[in-house]
Write a protein that holds these residues in place. Structure first.
Motif, PDB file in Angstrom:
ATOM      1  N   THR A 130       0.828  -1.206   0.000  1.00 29.29           N
ATOM      2  CA  THR A 130       0.000   0.000   0.000  1.00 29.29           C
ATOM      3  C   THR A 130       0.863   1.257   0.000  1.00 29.29           C
ATOM      4  N   LEU A 131       1.936   1.257   0.779  1.00 26.97           N
ATOM      5  CA  LEU A 131       2.820   2.428   0.878  1.00 26.97           C
ATOM      6  C   LEU A 131       3.830   2.503  -0.269  1.00 26.97           C
ATOM      7  N   GLU A 132       3.934   1.417  -1.042  1.00 27.28           N
ATOM      8  CA  GLU A 132       4.894   1.324  -2.140  1.00 27.28           C
ATOM      9  C   GLU A 132       6.331   1.510  -1.665  1.00 27.28           C
ATOM     10  N   VAL A 133       6.654   0.772  -0.594  1.00 29.80           N
ATOM     11  CA  VAL A 133       8.006   0.728  -0.045  1.00 29.80           C
ATOM     12  C   VAL A 133       8.385  -0.746   0.120  1.00 29.80           C
ATOM     13  N   PRO A 134       9.672  -1.042   0.303  1.00 29.30           N
ATOM     14  CA  PRO A 134      10.070  -2.437   0.480  1.00 29.30           C
ATOM     15  C   PRO A 134       9.511  -3.055   1.771  1.00 29.30           C
ATOM     16  N   ALA A 135       9.135  -4.325   1.680  1.00 25.68           N
ATOM     17  CA  ALA A 135       8.796  -5.132   2.857  1.00 25.68           C
ATOM     18  C   ALA A 135      10.087  -5.825   3.279  1.00 25.68           C
ATOM     19  N   ILE A 136      10.510  -5.579   4.507  1.00 24.57           N
ATOM     20  CA  ILE A 136      11.766  -6.147   4.993  1.00 24.57           C
ATOM     21  C   ILE A 136      11.451  -7.076   6.159  1.00 24.57           C
ATOM     22  N   HIS A 137      11.818  -8.340   5.996  1.00 25.31           N
ATOM     23  CA  HIS A 137      11.606  -9.359   7.018  1.00 25.31           C
ATOM     24  C   HIS A 137      12.968  -9.654   7.648  1.00 25.31           C
ATOM     25  N   LEU A 138      13.170  -9.198   8.861  1.00 27.00           N
ATOM     26  CA  LEU A 138      14.491  -9.337   9.477  1.00 27.00           C
ATOM     27  C   LEU A 138      14.909 -10.788   9.676  1.00 27.00           C
ATOM     28  N   ASP A 139      13.958 -11.711   9.798  1.00 23.32           N
ATOM     29  CA  ASP A 139      14.351 -13.121   9.896  1.00 23.32           C
ATOM     30  C   ASP A 139      15.116 -13.566   8.647  1.00 23.32           C
ATOM     31  N   ARG A 140      14.760 -13.016   7.495  1.00 27.99           N
ATOM     32  CA  ARG A 140      15.481 -13.366   6.258  1.00 27.99           C
ATOM     33  C   ARG A 140      16.894 -12.800   6.256  1.00 27.99           C
ATOM     34  N   TYR A 141      17.106 -11.722   6.968  1.00 25.53           N
ATOM     35  CA  TYR A 141      18.448 -11.143   7.071  1.00 25.53           C
ATOM     36  C   TYR A 141      19.264 -11.873   8.133  1.00 25.53           C
TER      37      TYR A 141
END
Length: 180
Positions: free
Chosen positions: A33-44
């Motif tokens: 909706t905000l047109e920004v990246p979704a960042i999942h810290l578990d993936r990092y």
């Protein structure tokens, strides 16, 4: 529950809450909706194609700090040791919560049936483990601490307690919940 307008939260939003509270799914819906990246810290934090094998601390910190420096993001996961970098850039905080029993059910469901899910590690190797059930039990009462910290943060925030309240956020902000 009071739901402030989404515009109050800016474009760098932390999504916090216990394991299996719906953070990753909400993160994707909000980021879209905000047109920004979704960042999942578990993936990092964890290496792809593993059963949550952790990256070296320095590598995780570099990935985290690079993501936190982006102009906009919706980021799920606590990793409170990294709050000193992330919190000053955060423009809003959302805490999703859910009952202990529901979080256990979600753990079983996503592990057995949901092989491609928001926030899951690339190359999904998920298996039901006693360690995760212990983690769910150990963290079952952490919500009051997180709620108090977020309320005192001075950042725009909203706190949900269950699926009904989280779904109210989806509706109020016009987010698309793929599981509804």
């Amino acid at each position: 529950m009071h739901i402030p307008p989404l515009s109050d939260f800016g474009n760098r939003i932390m999504i916090l809450g216990p394991t299996n509270a719906g953070k990753s799914t909400f993160t994707v819906a909000l980021a879209n909706t905000l047109e920004v990246p979704a960042i999942h810290l578990d993936r990092y934090r964890h290496l792809p194609n593993t059963m949550y094998e952790q990256r070296p601390d320095a590598e995780f910190k570099a990935l985290h700090d690079e993501a936190a420096a982006l102009e906009g993001w919706v980021m799920d996961g606590s990793y409170s040791a990294h709050f000193p970098v992330r919190l000053p850039r955060t423009t809003g905080i959302i805490v999703l919560d859910e009952s202990y029993l529901t979080r256990n059910w979600r753990y079983v469901w996503r592990t057995v049936f949901q092989k491609d899910r928001p926030g899951g590690l690339e190359g999904n190797q998920d298996k039901l483990t006693l360690e995760m059930f212990r983690w769910l039990w150990t963290t079952r009462n952490n919500s009051p601490e997180v709620r108090a910290w977020v309320s005192a943060s001075g950042k725009p925030h909203v706190l949900t307690r269950n699926t009904a309240e989280t779904n109210a956020l989806y509706r109020a902000w016009g987010l698309r919940n793929p599981h509804a």
